[in-house]
Design a protein around this motif. Sequence first.
Motif, PDB file in Angstrom:
ATOM      1  N   TRP A 155     -52.710  71.489  31.931  1.00  0.00           N
ATOM      2  CA  TRP A 155     -51.568  72.377  31.731  1.00  0.00           C
ATOM      3  C   TRP A 155     -50.468  72.057  32.739  1.00  0.00           C
ATOM      4  CZ3 TRP A 155     -48.704  75.785  34.552  1.00  0.00           C
ATOM      5  CH2 TRP A 155     -47.853  76.620  33.838  1.00  0.00           C
ATOM      6  N   CYS A 156     -50.840  71.876  34.009  1.00  0.00           N
ATOM      7  CA  CYS A 156     -49.852  71.547  35.053  1.00  0.00           C
ATOM      8  C   CYS A 156     -49.093  70.274  34.692  1.00  0.00           C
ATOM      9  CB  CYS A 156     -50.529  71.358  36.407  1.00  0.00           C
ATOM     10  SG  CYS A 156     -51.058  72.880  37.176  1.00  0.00           S
ATOM     11  N   ILE A 157     -49.824  69.282  34.231  1.00  0.00           N
ATOM     12  CA  ILE A 157     -49.189  68.009  33.876  1.00  0.00           C
ATOM     13  C   ILE A 157     -48.230  68.206  32.710  1.00  0.00           C
ATOM     14  CG2 ILE A 157     -49.623  65.704  32.930  1.00  0.00           C
ATOM     15  CD1 ILE A 157     -52.306  65.764  34.563  1.00  0.00           C
ATOM     16  N   ARG A 158     -48.668  68.891  31.679  1.00  0.00           N
ATOM     17  CA  ARG A 158     -47.810  69.125  30.509  1.00  0.00           C
ATOM     18  C   ARG A 158     -46.596  69.981  30.870  1.00  0.00           C
ATOM     19  NH1 ARG A 158     -52.750  70.135  28.269  1.00  0.00           N
ATOM     20  NH2 ARG A 158     -52.298  72.370  28.131  1.00  0.00           N
ATOM     21  N   GLU A 159     -46.829  71.042  31.618  1.00  0.00           N
ATOM     22  CA  GLU A 159     -45.764  71.978  31.971  1.00  0.00           C
ATOM     23  C   GLU A 159     -44.694  71.335  32.862  1.00  0.00           C
ATOM     24  OE1 GLU A 159     -43.882  75.734  31.872  1.00  0.00           O
ATOM     25  OE2 GLU A 159     -45.478  74.897  30.643  1.00  0.00           O
ATOM     26  N   HIS A 160     -45.085  70.397  33.700  1.00  0.00           N
ATOM     27  CA  HIS A 160     -44.166  69.797  34.679  1.00  0.00           C
ATOM     28  C   HIS A 160     -43.934  68.307  34.401  1.00  0.00           C
ATOM     29  CE1 HIS A 160     -44.345  73.521  36.930  1.00  0.00           C
ATOM     30  NE2 HIS A 160     -45.654  73.478  36.841  1.00  0.00           N
ATOM     31  N   ARG A 161     -44.097  67.916  33.150  1.00  0.00           N
ATOM     32  CA  ARG A 161     -44.011  66.497  32.767  1.00  0.00           C
ATOM     33  C   ARG A 161     -42.733  65.821  33.268  1.00  0.00           C
ATOM     34  NH1 ARG A 161     -47.172  64.729  29.228  1.00  0.00           N
ATOM     35  NH2 ARG A 161     -47.282  66.641  28.022  1.00  0.00           N
ATOM     36  N   GLN A 162     -41.580  66.443  33.052  1.00  0.00           N
ATOM     37  CA  GLN A 162     -40.310  65.823  33.462  1.00  0.00           C
ATOM     38  C   GLN A 162     -40.240  65.631  34.969  1.00  0.00           C
ATOM     39  OE1 GLN A 162     -37.357  68.319  31.328  1.00  0.00           O
ATOM     40  NE2 GLN A 162     -36.509  66.326  30.723  1.00  0.00           N
ATOM     41  N   GLN A 163     -40.599  66.651  35.711  1.00  0.00           N
ATOM     42  CA  GLN A 163     -40.575  66.555  37.173  1.00  0.00           C
ATOM     43  C   GLN A 163     -41.538  65.475  37.660  1.00  0.00           C
ATOM     44  OE1 GLN A 163     -38.667  67.736  39.437  1.00  0.00           O
ATOM     45  NE2 GLN A 163     -39.820  67.275  41.290  1.00  0.00           N
ATOM     46  N   LEU A 164     -42.746  65.462  37.110  1.00  0.00           N
ATOM     47  CA  LEU A 164     -43.746  64.483  37.540  1.00  0.00           C
ATOM     48  C   LEU A 164     -43.319  63.049  37.222  1.00  0.00           C
ATOM     49  CD1 LEU A 164     -47.016  66.350  36.491  1.00  0.00           C
ATOM     50  CD2 LEU A 164     -46.080  66.091  38.807  1.00  0.00           C
ATOM     51  N   ALA A 165     -42.558  62.869  36.163  1.00  0.00           N
ATOM     52  CA  ALA A 165     -42.100  61.529  35.788  1.00  0.00           C
ATOM     53  C   ALA A 165     -41.026  61.005  36.735  1.00  0.00           C
ATOM     54  CB  ALA A 165     -41.580  61.532  34.357  1.00  0.00           C
TER      55      ALA A 165
END
Length: 192
Positions: free
Chosen positions: A70-80
């Motif tokens: 969920w964290c990865i999906r929710e913050h996908r843009q930031q993490l990229a």
Amino acid sequence: MRAIVIYATCEGQTERIAKRCADVMRRAGVATDTYDVTRNDVAELAVESFDAVMLGSSLHYAEHDPRIAWCIREHRQQLASIPTAFFSVSLGIISEHAKDRAEAEWLADEFLHDQSFNPTRRACFAGALRYSKYGWLKKRLMRWIAEKSGSKTVTTQDYEYTDWNAVNAFATDFTALLIGNTTERLQSTLAS
């Protein structure tokens, strides 16, 4: 430079690994927080407040924790847009059978692929057998899994298999990447 290590733990070994990574990063001068998604509300996590993110999850019954997904999906843009790292914790990684070790690696890769997440760094670490923390059924199941993979099966003892040198090396490598990025940004700012 601010970083965070976000993790999901069951019996505590993933937490110990996450905290070791954070400690290594802090000692190198990177302000690093930790966040346990199993004890805290993932919706309150402000990933955008950090310059780098490390995520870690234990692997149980061939699944990583859905709160990390969920964290990865929710913050996908930031993490990229920032340096990221991911570590998976399982007993399969130390099995005496090459097939089990390959499967543990594959499950980590498959999890990342399913989330469309390509972290800057990735690692798989061995966890621990915490027989003292298991209920009756889980203790029997974990004993059966341990026996099948060649691990310890005396259920009156706990066993730790984590290679702490490998954990230190992973955290050090990620920290070097962060410090290098900070140095590059500073040099770019000074040159303008």
